[in-house]
Design a protein around this motif. Structure first.
Motif: not given
Ligand code: ADE
Length: 261
Positions: A27-30, A161-165
């Motif tokens: 997801r981070a790469i996308q 890269v990680l969501g807020d939560d």
């Protein structure tokens, strides 16, 4: 926001495509938060056999990665003029930890990994290297897993890269101690109940409970970490309640460090 950039020189590029093609890193790469370029060392060989290794001078078992393909790969990759830190992965390097992950994550330079093989790499490659890093005191068959460990642990510290939560800042290891216990449904399983406090909805008390449990666990499992941890006043109070003797030792160690700074 600038993407975190990694370059990898390896003889096994597929390993990277497999791992980076899944989950959070995918997801981070996308989303262009992460830019990983993987280079096959074999593409930088000259002869028709595309040989990357050769017998060791002086004899002995195993093959040694040759210097020319590594040099050619470095030259070619550096051709774009971007600033890079060249990292050789080997068991002889400085042992990797969360502090190094944080330093890498704030670097404006790209990080270029040279993945060695366990038999060895021509010693002269070290003259092209800025840092040598090991992920622990054990021998892997090559640097590929080590590169992935570093890419993974650095990437999750990058904003977005990680969501807020799931923010990495929330994780207690970022403060230098172990994580608190986690639970999900059901609230009771084979007589084992989730602690009532977690069902109470009292967020302040939940936070305090988690912090206490994180400190308790660290005290039990990794007391060495507490001596280096970033603790606040509240943490010292919790520690004092859990173990008055250890609390004194740890506070003394921290005070000595502050005086020495
Ligand atoms: N290559 C082989 N073993 C390694 C280790 N422990 N860390 C980094 N690279 C390696």
């Amino acid at each position: 926001m600038k993407a975190m950039g990694f370059d990898v020189i390896t003889i096994f590029p597929e390993i990277f495509h497999a791992y980076l093609g899944e989950s959070i890193l995918k997801r981070a790469i996308q989303r262009r938060l992460l830019d990983v370029r993987v280079y096959n060392l074999r593409d930088f060989t000259t002869g028709k056999h595309r040989t990357v290794d050769d017998y060791p001078y002086g004899g002995g078992s195993g093959m040694v990665l040759k210097i020319e393909p590594v040099y050619n790969a470095l030259n070619s990759i550096k051709g774009d003029g971007a600033e890079r830190t060249v990292v050789l992965l080997s068991p002889q390097g400085k042992t990797y930890n969360q502090n190094m992950a944080e330093t890498f994550s704030t670097s404006s330079k790209r990080i270029l990994f040279i993945c060695g093989r366990y038999e060895g790499i021509d010693e002269r490659v070290r003259s092209f290297v800025d840092e040598e890093v090991s992920i622990g005191d054990y021998v892997l068959t090559g640097g590929e897993l080590a590169a992935l460990v570093i890419i993974d642990s650095v990437s999750r510290l990058m904003q977005g890269v990680l969501g807020d939560d799931e923010s990495a800042k929330e994780e207690s290891f970022t403060w230098g101690i172990l994580d608190y216990p986690h639970y999900t449904r059901p609230s009771e399983f084979m007589g084992m109940r989730v602690p009532d406090i977690l069902l109470s909805g009292n967020h302040k008390e939940i936070w305090r409970w988690r912090r206490t449990e994180a400190i308790r666990r660290t005290l039990q499992k990794r007391p060495d970490l507490l001596r280096k941890a970033r603790l606040n006043e509240e943490d010292y109070r919790i520690l004092k309640g859990l173990c008055p003797d250890e609390h004194k030792n740890i506070q003394n160690t921290h005070n000595m460090e502050v005086e020495n700074e």
